[in-house]
Design a protein around this motif. Structure first.
Motif, PDB file in Angstrom:
ATOM      1  N   PRO A  96     -51.105 -53.188 -31.173  1.00 39.92           N
ATOM      2  CA  PRO A  96     -51.936 -52.254 -30.404  1.00 39.92           C
ATOM      3  C   PRO A  96     -51.476 -52.252 -28.941  1.00 39.92           C
ATOM      4  CG  PRO A  96     -53.111 -54.312 -30.748  1.00 39.92           C
ATOM      5  CD  PRO A  96     -51.821 -54.419 -31.529  1.00 39.92           C
ATOM      6  N   TRP A  97     -52.031 -51.363 -28.178  1.00 40.25           N
ATOM      7  CA  TRP A  97     -51.870 -51.300 -26.716  1.00 40.25           C
ATOM      8  C   TRP A  97     -50.492 -50.798 -26.287  1.00 40.25           C
ATOM      9  CZ3 TRP A  97     -49.074 -53.926 -22.767  1.00 40.25           C
ATOM     10  CH2 TRP A  97     -49.580 -53.727 -21.470  1.00 40.25           C
ATOM     11  N   TYR A  98     -49.418 -51.297 -26.910  1.00 39.05           N
ATOM     12  CA  TYR A  98     -48.081 -50.846 -26.524  1.00 39.05           C
ATOM     13  C   TYR A  98     -47.929 -49.339 -26.777  1.00 39.05           C
ATOM     14  CZ  TYR A  98     -46.013 -55.627 -26.403  1.00 39.05           C
ATOM     15  OH  TYR A  98     -45.682 -56.924 -26.116  1.00 39.05           O
ATOM     16  N   SER A  99     -47.134 -48.697 -25.938  1.00 39.17           N
ATOM     17  CA  SER A  99     -46.668 -47.332 -26.204  1.00 39.17           C
ATOM     18  C   SER A  99     -45.391 -47.424 -27.030  1.00 39.17           C
ATOM     19  CB  SER A  99     -46.342 -46.597 -24.899  1.00 39.17           C
ATOM     20  OG  SER A  99     -47.506 -46.432 -24.125  1.00 39.17           O
ATOM     21  N   TYR A 100     -45.322 -46.633 -28.086  1.00 39.57           N
ATOM     22  CA  TYR A 100     -44.113 -46.592 -28.913  1.00 39.57           C
ATOM     23  C   TYR A 100     -43.483 -45.213 -28.795  1.00 39.57           C
ATOM     24  CZ  TYR A 100     -45.316 -51.023 -31.205  1.00 39.57           C
ATOM     25  OH  TYR A 100     -45.590 -52.344 -31.467  1.00 39.57           O
ATOM     26  N   ILE A 101     -42.372 -45.142 -28.054  1.00 39.70           N
ATOM     27  CA  ILE A 101     -41.636 -43.880 -27.945  1.00 39.70           C
ATOM     28  C   ILE A 101     -40.646 -43.798 -29.102  1.00 39.70           C
ATOM     29  CG2 ILE A 101     -39.834 -42.687 -26.632  1.00 39.70           C
ATOM     30  CD1 ILE A 101     -41.222 -43.391 -24.080  1.00 39.70           C
ATOM     31  N   ILE A 102     -40.619 -42.648 -29.742  1.00 41.41           N
ATOM     32  CA  ILE A 102     -39.646 -42.398 -30.814  1.00 41.41           C
ATOM     33  C   ILE A 102     -38.839 -41.162 -30.444  1.00 41.41           C
ATOM     34  CG2 ILE A 102     -39.302 -41.891 -33.266  1.00 41.41           C
ATOM     35  CD1 ILE A 102     -42.067 -43.070 -33.811  1.00 41.41           C
ATOM     36  N   VAL A 103     -37.513 -41.282 -30.510  1.00 40.85           N
ATOM     37  CA  VAL A 103     -36.669 -40.102 -30.294  1.00 40.85           C
ATOM     38  C   VAL A 103     -35.945 -39.792 -31.599  1.00 40.85           C
ATOM     39  CG1 VAL A 103     -34.753 -41.486 -29.331  1.00 40.85           C
ATOM     40  CG2 VAL A 103     -34.868 -39.034 -28.870  1.00 40.85           C
ATOM     41  N   SER A 104     -36.039 -38.552 -32.006  1.00 41.95           N
ATOM     42  CA  SER A 104     -35.330 -38.108 -33.202  1.00 41.95           C
ATOM     43  C   SER A 104     -33.891 -37.773 -32.806  1.00 41.95           C
ATOM     44  CB  SER A 104     -36.019 -36.862 -33.765  1.00 41.95           C
ATOM     45  OG  SER A 104     -35.234 -36.288 -34.777  1.00 41.95           O
ATOM     46  N   VAL A 105     -32.934 -38.249 -33.608  1.00 44.47           N
ATOM     47  CA  VAL A 105     -31.522 -37.931 -33.353  1.00 44.47           C
ATOM     48  C   VAL A 105     -30.964 -37.280 -34.612  1.00 44.47           C
ATOM     49  CG1 VAL A 105     -29.271 -38.832 -32.654  1.00 44.47           C
ATOM     50  CG2 VAL A 105     -31.355 -39.943 -31.823  1.00 44.47           C
ATOM     51  N   GLN A 106     -30.683 -35.996 -34.510  1.00 40.90           N
ATOM     52  CA  GLN A 106     -30.206 -35.241 -35.672  1.00 40.90           C
ATOM     53  C   GLN A 106     -28.709 -34.986 -35.536  1.00 40.90           C
ATOM     54  OE1 GLN A 106     -32.193 -34.326 -38.237  1.00 40.90           O
ATOM     55  NE2 GLN A 106     -34.151 -34.938 -37.315  1.00 40.90           N
ATOM     56  N   ASN A 107     -27.949 -35.466 -36.508  1.00 44.07           N
ATOM     57  CA  ASN A 107     -26.481 -35.309 -36.489  1.00 44.07           C
ATOM     58  C   ASN A 107     -25.879 -35.779 -35.167  1.00 44.07           C
ATOM     59  OD1 ASN A 107     -26.346 -34.130 -39.101  1.00 44.07           O
ATOM     60  ND2 ASN A 107     -27.127 -32.223 -38.204  1.00 44.07           N
ATOM     61  N   GLY A 108     -26.462 -36.797 -34.608  1.00 47.44           N
ATOM     62  CA  GLY A 108     -25.912 -37.375 -33.383  1.00 47.44           C
ATOM     63  C   GLY A 108     -26.456 -36.771 -32.106  1.00 47.44           C
ATOM     64  N   THR A 109     -27.295 -35.728 -32.235  1.00 46.59           N
ATOM     65  CA  THR A 109     -27.827 -35.069 -31.043  1.00 46.59           C
ATOM     66  C   THR A 109     -29.319 -35.370 -30.888  1.00 46.59           C
ATOM     67  OG1 THR A 109     -26.253 -33.275 -31.338  1.00 46.59           O
ATOM     68  CG2 THR A 109     -28.103 -32.850 -29.862  1.00 46.59           C
ATOM     69  N   PRO A 110     -29.734 -35.937 -29.749  1.00 46.88           N
ATOM     70  CA  PRO A 110     -31.150 -36.232 -29.556  1.00 46.88           C
ATOM     71  C   PRO A 110     -31.997 -34.967 -29.540  1.00 46.88           C
ATOM     72  CG  PRO A 110     -29.797 -37.179 -27.796  1.00 46.88           C
ATOM     73  CD  PRO A 110     -28.906 -36.304 -28.605  1.00 46.88           C
ATOM     74  N   GLN A 111     -33.139 -35.047 -30.216  1.00 45.45           N
ATOM     75  CA  GLN A 111     -34.037 -33.891 -30.292  1.00 45.45           C
ATOM     76  C   GLN A 111     -35.392 -34.269 -29.697  1.00 45.45           C
ATOM     77  OE1 GLN A 111     -32.925 -30.954 -31.573  1.00 45.45           O
ATOM     78  NE2 GLN A 111     -30.905 -31.697 -32.162  1.00 45.45           N
ATOM     79  N   ASP A 112     -36.432 -34.129 -30.484  1.00 39.57           N
ATOM     80  CA  ASP A 112     -37.784 -34.387 -29.979  1.00 39.57           C
ATOM     81  C   ASP A 112     -37.982 -35.848 -29.588  1.00 39.57           C
ATOM     82  OD1 ASP A 112     -38.423 -31.813 -30.501  1.00 39.57           O
ATOM     83  OD2 ASP A 112     -39.475 -32.226 -32.381  1.00 39.57           O
ATOM     84  N   MET A 113     -38.834 -36.030 -28.589  1.00 42.43           N
ATOM     85  CA  MET A 113     -39.241 -37.376 -28.213  1.00 42.43           C
ATOM     86  C   MET A 113     -40.770 -37.393 -28.161  1.00 42.43           C
ATOM     87  SD  MET A 113     -37.692 -39.710 -25.181  1.00 42.43           S
ATOM     88  CE  MET A 113     -38.712 -39.250 -23.824  1.00 42.43           C
ATOM     89  N   THR A 114     -41.353 -38.377 -28.818  1.00 41.69           N
ATOM     90  CA  THR A 114     -42.814 -38.472 -28.856  1.00 41.69           C
ATOM     91  C   THR A 114     -43.226 -39.903 -28.503  1.00 41.69           C
ATOM     92  OG1 THR A 114     -42.738 -39.021 -31.208  1.00 41.69           O
ATOM     93  CG2 THR A 114     -43.072 -36.698 -30.649  1.00 41.69           C
ATOM     94  N   SER A 115     -44.510 -40.082 -28.206  1.00 41.56           N
ATOM     95  CA  SER A 115     -45.007 -41.438 -27.954  1.00 41.56           C
ATOM     96  C   SER A 115     -46.320 -41.629 -28.698  1.00 41.56           C
ATOM     97  CB  SER A 115     -45.196 -41.668 -26.455  1.00 41.56           C
ATOM     98  OG  SER A 115     -45.577 -43.022 -26.228  1.00 41.56           O
ATOM     99  N   ALA A 117     -36.101 -40.628 -19.358  1.00 37.92           N
ATOM    100  CA  ALA A 117     -36.218 -39.984 -20.670  1.00 37.92           C
ATOM    101  C   ALA A 117     -34.827 -39.649 -21.212  1.00 37.92           C
ATOM    102  CB  ALA A 117     -37.072 -38.721 -20.570  1.00 37.92           C
ATOM    103  N   GLU A 118     -33.944 -39.179 -20.323  1.00 39.87           N
ATOM    104  CA  GLU A 118     -32.577 -38.860 -20.753  1.00 39.87           C
ATOM    105  C   GLU A 118     -31.834 -40.111 -21.180  1.00 39.87           C
ATOM    106  OE1 GLU A 118     -31.177 -36.061 -21.590  1.00 39.87           O
ATOM    107  OE2 GLU A 118     -33.158 -35.248 -21.154  1.00 39.87           O
ATOM    108  N   LYS A 119     -32.123 -41.247 -20.515  1.00 46.59           N
ATOM    109  CA  LYS A 119     -31.444 -42.498 -20.894  1.00 46.59           C
ATOM    110  C   LYS A 119     -31.855 -42.933 -22.302  1.00 46.59           C
ATOM    111  CE  LYS A 119     -30.544 -44.471 -16.345  1.00 46.59           C
ATOM    112  NZ  LYS A 119     -30.977 -45.421 -15.315  1.00 46.59           N
ATOM    113  N   ILE A 120     -33.128 -42.727 -22.644  1.00 45.72           N
ATOM    114  CA  ILE A 120     -33.567 -43.071 -23.998  1.00 45.72           C
ATOM    115  C   ILE A 120     -32.833 -42.194 -25.012  1.00 45.72           C
ATOM    116  CG2 ILE A 120     -35.523 -43.031 -25.596  1.00 45.72           C
ATOM    117  CD1 ILE A 120     -37.324 -43.791 -23.219  1.00 45.72           C
ATOM    118  N   ARG A 121     -32.766 -40.888 -24.709  1.00 42.23           N
ATOM    119  CA  ARG A 121     -32.057 -39.970 -25.611  1.00 42.23           C
ATOM    120  C   ARG A 121     -30.587 -40.372 -25.748  1.00 42.23           C
ATOM    121  NH1 ARG A 121     -34.837 -35.161 -26.153  1.00 42.23           N
ATOM    122  NH2 ARG A 121     -36.601 -34.971 -24.749  1.00 42.23           N
TER     123      ARG A 121
END
Lengths: 105, 172
Positions: B120-139, B14-18
């Motif tokens: 369909p079927w795939y999981s789509y993870i989205i990470v919000s990056v605000q001003n260069g800093t990763p914030q929420d992560m959802t799927s 999860a940290e690597k995605i961020r």
């Protein structure tokens, strides 16, 4: 020997969990028509409402992208393999009002 | 199909995605999620022994965003990249179970454009990056009717899976 259509993972739940299906078909369009007749739930994921292949659906006959052949009119012969390969796209634009996520950290 | 779906990912992945999202900011990052679908069950956090089916993410396959015309608000993974990700997955006995991307300076919610282009079927993870800093992560998973995404729970766990199939994972 019929034409073999390879079904990608995201579509297998709509195709009885099969990874391929075989049909007698003279063109790519005919084979995809047979596929979406046998597995009707697949149709909306492959085609737009006006019947065009979706932009992120790539179709290959053997190793050739049909965009560079005759698209859905590309002829097929017995023993050919038709592969449906996803491409993936997305990005921010107008955020949609979906339900709130759960399990968010 | 996406009802009650849960994604299991280790804290380090999860940290690597961020970190990928921060690295490519203000452009969108993207990559494949390699793992196994419903190969394990998780014990519910309720502590009552309830088991939840889970899709496990065991590796990432970071990709280059091919949308060099509009990388701040679009990402693209070509069919060739998809095939490369699938090959990498197969070589490790895994499969591509989803994709991640970042939303620079936007919330971690799927856009209409995301939905229009989703499988369909795939999981789509989205990470919000605000001003260069990763914030929420959802799927998210696309609903069968393509009308909207359903949220998918993310469980961040370390070797806590209860194997339903005799399979056990090793956290690196």
């Amino acid at each position: 020997m019929p034409v073999k259509v390879m079904i990608p993972s995201p579509l297998r739940p709509y195709a009885g969990k099969r990874d391929s299906a075989e049909f007698s078909a003279r063109t790519v369009g005919e084979a995809l028509g047979h596929l979406t007749t046998e597995f009707a739930e697949l149709r909306k994921h492959l085609f737009t409402e006006d019947g065009k292949l979706r932009s992120f659906v790539n179709v290959y006959v053997n190793d050739e992208d049909i965009r560079y052949l005759a698209k859905e009119n590309t002829p097929t012969k017995d023993g050919d393999t038709i592969s449906i390969i996803p491409s993936i796209a997305g990005g921010v634009y107008l955020a949609s009002p979906s339900r709130s996520p759960v399990g968010q950290r | 199909m996406a009802d009650a779906a849960t994604l299991w990912i280790s804290g380090s992945l999860a940290e690597k995605i961020r970190a990928h999202g921060a690295e490519t900011y203000p452009h969108e990052c993207c990559g494949a999620l390699l793992g196994r679908d419903s190969s394990a069950v998780l014990e519910s956090d309720r502590g009552d022994g309830t088991l939840i089916p889970a899709r496990e993410i065991l590796q990432l396959f970071p990709l280059v965003n091919r949308r060099d015309d509009s990388p701040r608000n679009r990402f693209s993974v070509t069919a060739e990249d998809v095939l490369a990700a699938e090959k990498a997955a197969r070589e490790q006995g895994l499969e591509v179970v989803g994709w991640y991307h970042s939303h620079p300076d936007h919330p971690a919610r799927p856009s209409e454009y995301d939905r229009d282009h989703a499988w369909p079927w795939y999981s789509y993870i989205i990470v919000s990056v605000q001003n260069g800093t990763p914030q929420d992560m959802t799927s998210w998973r696309l609903n069968d009717d393509r009308a909207e995404f359903s949220p998918e729970g993310i469980e961040i766990r370390h070797r806590a899976a209860v194997s339903a199939t005799g399979f056990s994972t090793t956290e690196k």
